[in-house]
Scaffold this motif. Structure first.
Motif, short mmCIF file in Angstrom:
data_model
loop_
_atom_site.label_atom_id
_atom_site.label_comp_id
_atom_site.label_asym_id
_atom_site.label_seq_id
_atom_site.Cartn_x
_atom_site.Cartn_y
_atom_site.Cartn_z
N ARG A 45 43.50 -24.96 18.03
CA ARG A 45 44.59 -23.98 18.00
C ARG A 45 44.12 -22.60 17.53
O ARG A 45 44.89 -21.65 17.53
CB ARG A 45 45.69 -24.45 17.06
N GLY A 46 42.87 -22.51 17.09
CA GLY A 46 42.33 -21.22 16.64
C GLY A 46 42.76 -20.85 15.23
O GLY A 46 42.70 -19.68 14.85
N LEU A 47 43.18 -21.83 14.43
CA LEU A 47 43.63 -21.55 13.07
C LEU A 47 42.45 -21.49 12.09
O LEU A 47 42.51 -20.76 11.09
CB LEU A 47 44.63 -22.61 12.62
N ILE A 48 41.42 -22.28 12.35
CA ILE A 48 40.20 -22.25 11.56
C ILE A 48 39.03 -22.29 12.53
O ILE A 48 39.19 -22.63 13.71
CB ILE A 48 40.10 -23.43 10.55
N GLU A 49 37.86 -21.94 12.04
CA GLU A 49 36.66 -22.03 12.87
C GLU A 49 35.51 -22.57 12.05
O GLU A 49 35.47 -22.43 10.83
CB GLU A 49 36.32 -20.70 13.52
N GLU A 50 34.58 -23.16 12.77
CA GLU A 50 33.40 -23.75 12.15
C GLU A 50 32.27 -22.72 12.22
O GLU A 50 31.97 -22.20 13.30
CB GLU A 50 33.01 -25.02 12.91
N VAL A 51 31.68 -22.39 11.08
CA VAL A 51 30.61 -21.41 11.00
C VAL A 51 29.46 -21.98 10.19
O VAL A 51 29.62 -22.95 9.45
CB VAL A 51 31.10 -20.08 10.36
N ASP A 52 28.28 -21.36 10.32
CA ASP A 52 27.13 -21.79 9.53
C ASP A 52 27.43 -21.61 8.06
O ASP A 52 27.93 -20.56 7.64
CB ASP A 52 25.88 -20.99 9.90
N ALA A 53 27.12 -22.63 7.28
CA ALA A 53 27.33 -22.56 5.84
C ALA A 53 26.20 -21.79 5.19
O ALA A 53 25.04 -21.89 5.61
CB ALA A 53 27.42 -23.97 5.25
N ASP A 54 26.51 -21.02 4.17
CA ASP A 54 25.50 -20.30 3.41
C ASP A 54 25.06 -21.23 2.27
O ASP A 54 25.72 -21.32 1.24
CB ASP A 54 26.08 -19.00 2.87
N ILE A 55 23.95 -21.92 2.50
CA ILE A 55 23.46 -22.90 1.53
C ILE A 55 23.11 -22.23 0.21
O ILE A 55 23.30 -22.80 -0.85
CB ILE A 55 22.23 -23.65 2.11
N ARG A 56 22.63 -20.98 0.26
CA ARG A 56 22.25 -20.27 -0.97
C ARG A 56 23.45 -20.04 -1.87
O ARG A 56 23.33 -20.02 -3.08
CB ARG A 56 21.60 -18.94 -0.62
N ARG A 57 24.62 -19.84 -1.26
CA ARG A 57 25.84 -19.67 -2.05
C ARG A 57 26.48 -21.00 -2.40
O ARG A 57 27.54 -21.04 -3.00
CB ARG A 57 26.86 -18.86 -1.26
N LYS A 58 25.86 -22.07 -1.96
CA LYS A 58 26.35 -23.43 -2.21
C LYS A 58 27.76 -23.63 -1.66
O LYS A 58 28.61 -24.24 -2.31
CB LYS A 58 26.28 -23.77 -3.69
N GLU A 59 27.98 -23.10 -0.45
CA GLU A 59 29.27 -23.29 0.19
C GLU A 59 29.42 -24.75 0.57
O GLU A 59 28.46 -25.40 0.99
CB GLU A 59 29.37 -22.43 1.46
N PRO A 60 30.62 -25.32 0.42
CA PRO A 60 30.82 -26.72 0.76
C PRO A 60 30.64 -26.94 2.26
O PRO A 60 31.02 -26.11 3.07
CB PRO A 60 32.27 -27.00 0.34
N LEU A 61 30.02 -28.06 2.60
CA LEU A 61 29.73 -28.37 4.00
C LEU A 61 30.86 -29.16 4.64
O LEU A 61 31.41 -30.07 4.03
CB LEU A 61 28.44 -29.18 4.11
N TRP A 62 31.15 -28.84 5.89
CA TRP A 62 32.05 -29.65 6.70
C TRP A 62 31.23 -30.76 7.34
O TRP A 62 31.58 -31.91 7.30
CB TRP A 62 32.76 -28.78 7.74
N ARG A 63 30.10 -30.37 7.94
CA ARG A 63 29.20 -31.37 8.51
C ARG A 63 27.79 -30.83 8.48
O ARG A 63 27.57 -29.63 8.47
CB ARG A 63 29.61 -31.76 9.92
N GLU A 64 26.82 -31.74 8.45
CA GLU A 64 25.42 -31.36 8.46
C GLU A 64 24.95 -31.29 9.90
O GLU A 64 25.30 -32.13 10.72
CB GLU A 64 24.59 -32.37 7.68
N THR A 65 24.12 -30.28 10.20
CA THR A 65 23.60 -30.13 11.55
C THR A 65 22.13 -30.50 11.63
O THR A 65 21.54 -30.41 12.69
CB THR A 65 23.79 -28.68 12.04
N GLY A 66 21.54 -30.89 10.54
CA GLY A 66 20.14 -31.30 10.51
C GLY A 66 19.25 -30.21 9.94
O GLY A 66 19.64 -29.06 9.82
N ASP A 67 18.04 -30.59 9.55
CA ASP A 67 17.05 -29.67 9.00
C ASP A 67 17.57 -28.89 7.79
O ASP A 67 17.26 -27.72 7.61
CB ASP A 67 16.55 -28.68 10.06
N GLY A 68 18.43 -29.52 7.00
CA GLY A 68 18.96 -28.86 5.81
C GLY A 68 20.02 -27.81 6.09
O GLY A 68 20.35 -27.02 5.22
#
Length: 178
Positions: A45-68
């Motif tokens: 519906r375009g209400l949220i979007e999936e973006v790359d997580a900033d690991i350095r900021r320790k943003e919570p992950l929705w899903r892992e894409t591999g290679d950390g």
């Protein structure tokens, strides 16, 4: 007008109060297949979007894409607008998450006689320098030379080191003459 479930409203409301409009973490008790279903519906519906997580900021992950690496969820402008958040406020909040453009750095003055200065001089030679030539001149090991080029020169000093494969010399690194 888009009709939201209580869970969707809760996710968007929580996101509106977080820096960068992060929709993660999801409400307590929402996990597994139920979480996937709600998130998929909200993304469609375009209400949220999936973006790359900033690991350095320790943003919570929705899903892992591999290679950390992984992704996180952020509320979109349309999603925030659905719960009554002004578009201007949504843009300001989204701006908190966007990476800041790198500020121009002042030229770095190098101390003469250091190995780093010697490395830069070798790389500024018209023919550049190979790893073997640099190790002979500095006394460093090959992995130290590669680390100095990528870490100190490229990342820390922002120098534009180039490399090319040359017959009989191997990989040759060059720096433009300043």
């Amino acid at each position: 007008m888009t009709h939201l479930t209580d869970t969707q409203t809760l996710i968007l409301t929580a996101a509106s109060t977080r820096p960068g409009t992060l929709a993660m973490p999801l409400p307590e008790g929402l996990h597994g297949a139920a979480a996937k279903k709600v998130v998929t519906m909200m993304v469609e519906r375009g209400l949220i979007e999936e973006v790359d997580a900033d690991i350095r900021r320790k943003e919570p992950l929705w899903r892992e894409t591999g290679d950390g690496h992984g992704t996180t969820l952020i509320a979109t402008e349309a999603g925030l607008d659905t719960i009554g958040i002004e578009p201007v406020v949504a843009q300001a909040m989204a701006g908190l998450r966007k990476p800041k453009p790198k500020a121009e750095t002042n030229p770095v003055t190098l101390r003469k006689g250091t190995k780093q200065a010697e490395l830069i001089t070798l790389l500024q030679a018209p023919d550049g320098a190979s790893i073997t030539e640099i190790t002979a001149a500095t006394g460093w090991q090959a992995h130290t030379v590669r680390g100095a080029i990528s870490g100190q020169l490229k990342k820390n000093l922002g120098l534009a080191v180039t490399s090319e494969k040359v017959d009989c010399r191997g990989r040759v690194y060059k720096l433009p003459v300043a």
